[in-house]
Structure formats: C-alpha cells, structure tokens
Design a protein around this motif. Structure first.
Motif, PDB file in Angstrom:
ATOM      1  N   GLU A 238       0.816  -1.218   0.000  1.00 25.19           N
ATOM      2  CA  GLU A 238       0.000   0.000   0.000  1.00 25.19           C
ATOM      3  C   GLU A 238       0.847   1.265   0.000  1.00 25.19           C
ATOM      4  O   GLU A 238       0.531   2.239  -0.696  1.00 25.19           O
ATOM      5  N   HIS A 239       1.926   1.254   0.770  1.00 30.71           N
ATOM      6  CA  HIS A 239       2.700   2.475   0.962  1.00 30.71           C
ATOM      7  C   HIS A 239       4.082   2.433   0.324  1.00 30.71           C
ATOM      8  O   HIS A 239       4.793   3.438   0.322  1.00 30.71           O
ATOM      9  N   GLY A 240       4.469   1.291  -0.194  1.00 31.44           N
ATOM     10  CA  GLY A 240       5.814   1.172  -0.728  1.00 31.44           C
ATOM     11  C   GLY A 240       5.852   0.880  -2.208  1.00 31.44           C
ATOM     12  O   GLY A 240       5.288   1.612  -3.015  1.00 31.44           O
ATOM     13  N   ASP A 241       6.452  -0.241  -2.552  1.00 27.05           N
ATOM     14  CA  ASP A 241       6.691  -0.597  -3.945  1.00 27.05           C
ATOM     15  C   ASP A 241       6.142  -1.992  -4.201  1.00 27.05           C
ATOM     16  O   ASP A 241       6.233  -2.881  -3.344  1.00 27.05           O
ATOM     17  N   GLU A 242       5.571  -2.204  -5.377  1.00 23.58           N
ATOM     18  CA  GLU A 242       4.955  -3.494  -5.697  1.00 23.58           C
ATOM     19  C   GLU A 242       5.968  -4.632  -5.636  1.00 23.58           C
ATOM     20  O   GLU A 242       5.682  -5.701  -5.114  1.00 23.58           O
ATOM     21  N   GLN A 243       7.173  -4.401  -6.152  1.00 25.60           N
ATOM     22  CA  GLN A 243       8.185  -5.445  -6.139  1.00 25.60           C
ATOM     23  C   GLN A 243       8.654  -5.760  -4.723  1.00 25.60           C
ATOM     24  O   GLN A 243       8.970  -6.909  -4.400  1.00 25.60           O
ATOM     25  N   THR A 244       8.718  -4.731  -3.875  1.00 28.53           N
ATOM     26  CA  THR A 244       9.080  -4.939  -2.470  1.00 28.53           C
ATOM     27  C   THR A 244       8.079  -5.881  -1.815  1.00 28.53           C
ATOM     28  O   THR A 244       8.454  -6.832  -1.125  1.00 28.53           O
ATOM     29  N   ALA A 245       6.794  -5.633  -2.029  1.00 30.09           N
ATOM     30  CA  ALA A 245       5.755  -6.471  -1.450  1.00 30.09           C
ATOM     31  C   ALA A 245       5.805  -7.892  -2.021  1.00 30.09           C
ATOM     32  O   ALA A 245       5.598  -8.870  -1.289  1.00 30.09           O
ATOM     33  N   LYS A 246       6.077  -8.024  -3.315  1.00 36.55           N
ATOM     34  CA  LYS A 246       6.149  -9.348  -3.935  1.00 36.55           C
ATOM     35  C   LYS A 246       7.300 -10.161  -3.351  1.00 36.55           C
ATOM     36  O   LYS A 246       7.159 -11.364  -3.080  1.00 36.55           O
ATOM     37  N   ARG A 247       8.455  -9.515  -3.155  1.00 35.61           N
ATOM     38  CA  ARG A 247       9.588 -10.228  -2.563  1.00 35.61           C
ATOM     39  C   ARG A 247       9.253 -10.677  -1.137  1.00 35.61           C
ATOM     40  O   ARG A 247       9.581 -11.795  -0.723  1.00 35.61           O
ATOM     41  N   ALA A 248       8.605  -9.803  -0.384  1.00 39.82           N
ATOM     42  CA  ALA A 248       8.235 -10.148   0.989  1.00 39.82           C
ATOM     43  C   ALA A 248       7.236 -11.295   1.011  1.00 39.82           C
ATOM     44  O   ALA A 248       7.340 -12.210   1.842  1.00 39.82           O
ATOM     45  N   ASN A 249       6.262 -11.276   0.114  1.00 39.55           N
ATOM     46  CA  ASN A 249       5.252 -12.327   0.066  1.00 39.55           C
ATOM     47  C   ASN A 249       5.877 -13.677  -0.294  1.00 39.55           C
ATOM     48  O   ASN A 249       5.555 -14.706   0.318  1.00 39.55           O
ATOM     49  N   ALA A 250       6.777 -13.670  -1.280  1.00 39.67           N
ATOM     50  CA  ALA A 250       7.435 -14.917  -1.674  1.00 39.67           C
ATOM     51  C   ALA A 250       8.281 -15.467  -0.525  1.00 39.67           C
ATOM     52  O   ALA A 250       8.289 -16.674  -0.261  1.00 39.67           O
ATOM     53  N   ALA A 251       8.978 -14.589   0.157  1.00 39.85           N
ATOM     54  CA  ALA A 251       9.832 -15.024   1.267  1.00 39.85           C
ATOM     55  C   ALA A 251       9.004 -15.609   2.402  1.00 39.85           C
ATOM     56  O   ALA A 251       9.376 -16.635   2.994  1.00 39.85           O
ATOM     57  N   LEU A 252       7.877 -14.985   2.713  1.00 40.24           N
ATOM     58  CA  LEU A 252       7.028 -15.503   3.793  1.00 40.24           C
ATOM     59  C   LEU A 252       6.429 -16.851   3.406  1.00 40.24           C
ATOM     60  O   LEU A 252       6.382 -17.776   4.226  1.00 40.24           O
ATOM     61  N   THR A 253       5.978 -16.969   2.175  1.00 36.69           N
ATOM     62  CA  THR A 253       5.411 -18.246   1.702  1.00 36.69           C
ATOM     63  C   THR A 253       6.439 -19.369   1.842  1.00 36.69           C
ATOM     64  O   THR A 253       6.137 -20.466   2.326  1.00 36.69           O
ATOM     65  N   GLN A 254       7.676 -19.105   1.447  1.00 36.86           N
ATOM     66  CA  GLN A 254       8.736 -20.094   1.544  1.00 36.86           C
ATOM     67  C   GLN A 254       9.086 -20.405   3.003  1.00 36.86           C
ATOM     68  O   GLN A 254       9.335 -21.558   3.363  1.00 36.86           O
ATOM     69  N   ALA A 255       9.095 -19.368   3.833  1.00 29.86           N
ATOM     70  CA  ALA A 255       9.400 -19.558   5.242  1.00 29.86           C
ATOM     71  C   ALA A 255       8.346 -20.413   5.930  1.00 29.86           C
ATOM     72  O   ALA A 255       8.661 -21.293   6.744  1.00 29.86           O
ATOM     73  N   LEU A 256       7.082 -20.149   5.610  1.00 30.63           N
ATOM     74  CA  LEU A 256       5.993 -20.928   6.195  1.00 30.63           C
ATOM     75  C   LEU A 256       6.069 -22.390   5.758  1.00 30.63           C
ATOM     76  O   LEU A 256       5.851 -23.310   6.553  1.00 30.63           O
ATOM     77  N   ALA A 257       6.416 -22.607   4.499  1.00 28.56           N
ATOM     78  CA  ALA A 257       6.546 -23.976   4.002  1.00 28.56           C
ATOM     79  C   ALA A 257       7.703 -24.688   4.703  1.00 28.56           C
ATOM     80  O   ALA A 257       7.590 -25.852   5.091  1.00 28.56           O
ATOM     81  N   ALA A 258       8.825 -23.955   4.885  1.00 27.71           N
ATOM     82  CA  ALA A 258       9.991 -24.556   5.543  1.00 27.71           C
ATOM     83  C   ALA A 258       9.724 -24.865   6.999  1.00 27.71           C
ATOM     84  O   ALA A 258      10.260 -25.833   7.549  1.00 27.71           O
ATOM     85  N   SER A 259       8.865 -24.070   7.627  1.00 29.30           N
ATOM     86  CA  SER A 259       8.565 -24.271   9.046  1.00 29.30           C
ATOM     87  C   SER A 259       7.436 -25.270   9.262  1.00 29.30           C
ATOM     88  O   SER A 259       7.085 -25.588  10.403  1.00 29.30           O
ATOM     89  N   GLY A 260       6.824 -25.749   8.147  1.00 31.16           N
ATOM     90  CA  GLY A 260       5.742 -26.693   8.247  1.00 31.16           C
ATOM     91  C   GLY A 260       4.406 -26.078   8.584  1.00 31.16           C
ATOM     92  O   GLY A 260       3.438 -26.776   8.891  1.00 31.16           O
ATOM     93  N   LYS A 261       4.329 -24.737   8.511  1.00 31.59           N
ATOM     94  CA  LYS A 261       3.073 -24.063   8.858  1.00 31.59           C
ATOM     95  C   LYS A 261       2.201 -23.785   7.637  1.00 31.59           C
ATOM     96  O   LYS A 261       1.098 -23.267   7.768  1.00 31.59           O
TER      97      LYS A 261
END
Length: 263
Positions: A238-261
């Motif tokens: 909302e307040h930053g950059d579309e690519q910034t948000a996309k990188r954050a979303n991809a990283a969280l998705t991968q982190a959740l998968a790695a943590s089994g959540k």
C-alpha cells in the motif's frame, strides 16, 4: 507479544503515553530468538498477536524507504512513526541497526533526515518522547564475543555453521562480536521491532531474497505471527513498492513452508 499502546501527536505540555517494550530482535541470514519485555528476562517466551500495533506498522515502512533512499517517503514514515509512539531513541536505533544490512551511507542519510524531522516537529510545538539509551553497559573484549555468540546461537536456534564461514571465518567473528554483540546487546529497541525493520529493508533490496526468507523465519521465532507478517506485506504494497511487497510475500510463503506451517 505484548502490544504497544499507540500514541497520537504529542504537543508540548501533553502527558506522553507509556510505551510497552517487548525485547526481541532480528539479524542477518540466521536469526531468531527472544527477549520479552524490558523488565522481563530475555529467555521468557513472547506472546504472539495477530495484528501489528500502530507503532509496529511504522517500522517496516521506515526501513523500506531508508533502504531505497526515498527521502520524501522516509520523511513521512518517520513522522508517522513518531506520531504512533516510536521514541526518538527507538527511531535512531532502527536507522543505526540497518547500516548492517543496507550500508553506512544510507544509514547516515536517514539519520540526518530523522534529525531534520525532529527539529521541524519541535518548531511546530510537538514534543516527541526522547526514549532511553541502552540500560546496561555493552561488554568488551572476550566478554563481547561470549555475549554475541550466545545471542547468535539463541536467535538462529543453534550454532551457526556453513561453508561460507569455513571459507571466511572472520565474517562470523564480525557477526558475533559486532552485529550480535555490539548491536544486539543494546536493549533500547525490542527484538520484534528489529526484525520488522530488517524485513522491511531486505524486502526493498533486490538480490537478498535468501536473507529475507531467513528473517521471515526469525520474525516468527521472536514472536511475530504469520498474520502480522502478512500485514507487513500489505503495508509495503500500500505504501511502498509493488516489487518490495512481492519479494516479501514470496519469502514468507517459503518460510511458512519450511517451518511446516503452510499458509
């Protein structure tokens, strides 16, 4: 996590609201651990919340705009952070810590911007809570290495090893004595806030996706919930950059998968 009490504009003579500090933290590519509130031992387990406080919401925006050197947006984000309850000391600490992730030049420029913001607010009659300096002396010498190693081990969930540290052992020495020692021993900013800042800065920096993913995991280990991290992503979109948000979303998705959540 103990949520912070949002603070609105603080005029001269107004009674400043109390800010609750949850001691937590964030770091490099292997992070995580916990400090609870300032008055509690570092080993206490943080309480997880589903939403970020107004104060917490300001932190990743400040970090992202610092990382991209977007001074107009950084100016706005710093003002919003102070309005939301960040003290001047906490704001400075965020910008100081991030030199370890985005470099001294950006850190110095951002600190200069914060100084200008605080001065301009003072001229408008706004009193910002100065906050506090670290509550204990930072160890030196061998004691610093011991403290930094303990912090690093706690945040990463075990001893940090790997080919890069065998190839260049000095980098881990720097991590332990400086990042995990000099910086993480400073208790004037809680560990969850440090992770929120690190995630915001790394999300805004192309090419450091693996470190960003590690910090998403670290954020959850210091007590931030996946719902709160998704809120960070929404704020960046909302307040930053579309690519910034996309990188954050991809990283969280991968982190959740790695943590089994999962999601």
């Amino acid at each position: 996590m103990t949520t912070d009490t949002p603070i609105v504009h603080r005029k001269t003579g107004a009674l400043p609201a109390l800010i609750t500090l949850c001691l937590s933290l964030g770091v490099m590519s292997f992070v995580t651990a916990q400090k609870a509130e300032a008055a509690q031992p570092m080993t206490s387990t943080p309480v997880t919340s589903e939403t970020l406080s107004t104060r917490q919401q300001a932190i990743p925006r400040i970090a992202a705009f610092m990382a991209t050197s977007d001074m107009p947006k950084l100016n706005t984000a710093l003002n919003q952070g102070l309005n939301a309850g960040l003290t001047v000391s906490e704001s400075k600490e965020i910008l100081v810590q991030l030199y370890a992730y985005v470099g001294f030049p950006r850190s110095l420029n951002a600190l200069n911007e914060l100084m200008s913001v605080v001065q301009a607010r003072k001229q408008r009659g706004i009193h910002d809570e100065p906050g506090r300096e670290p509550g204990h002396a930072i160890p030196t010498g061998e004691a610093l290495l011991v403290a930094g190693l303990a912090n690093q081990t706690r945040i990463s969930g075990g001893p940090v090893k790997g080919p890069v540290f065998e190839f260049a052992p000095v980098i881990n020495q720097f991590l332990q004595t400086h990042l995990f020692g000099d910086i993480f021993e400073r208790d004037n900013l809680d560990w969850q806030s440090r992770e929120l800042a690190t995630v915001g800065a790394l999300a805004a920096t192309p090419g450091v996706e693996s470190q960003l993913r590690s910090h998403m995991l670290a954020s959850m280990r210091v007590g931030l919930s996946s719902a709160q991290l998704r809120q960070v992503i929404a704020l960046l979109a909302e307040h930053g950059d579309e690519q910034t948000a996309k990188r954050a979303n991809a990283a969280l998705t991968q982190a959740l998968a790695a943590s089994g959540k999962g999601r």
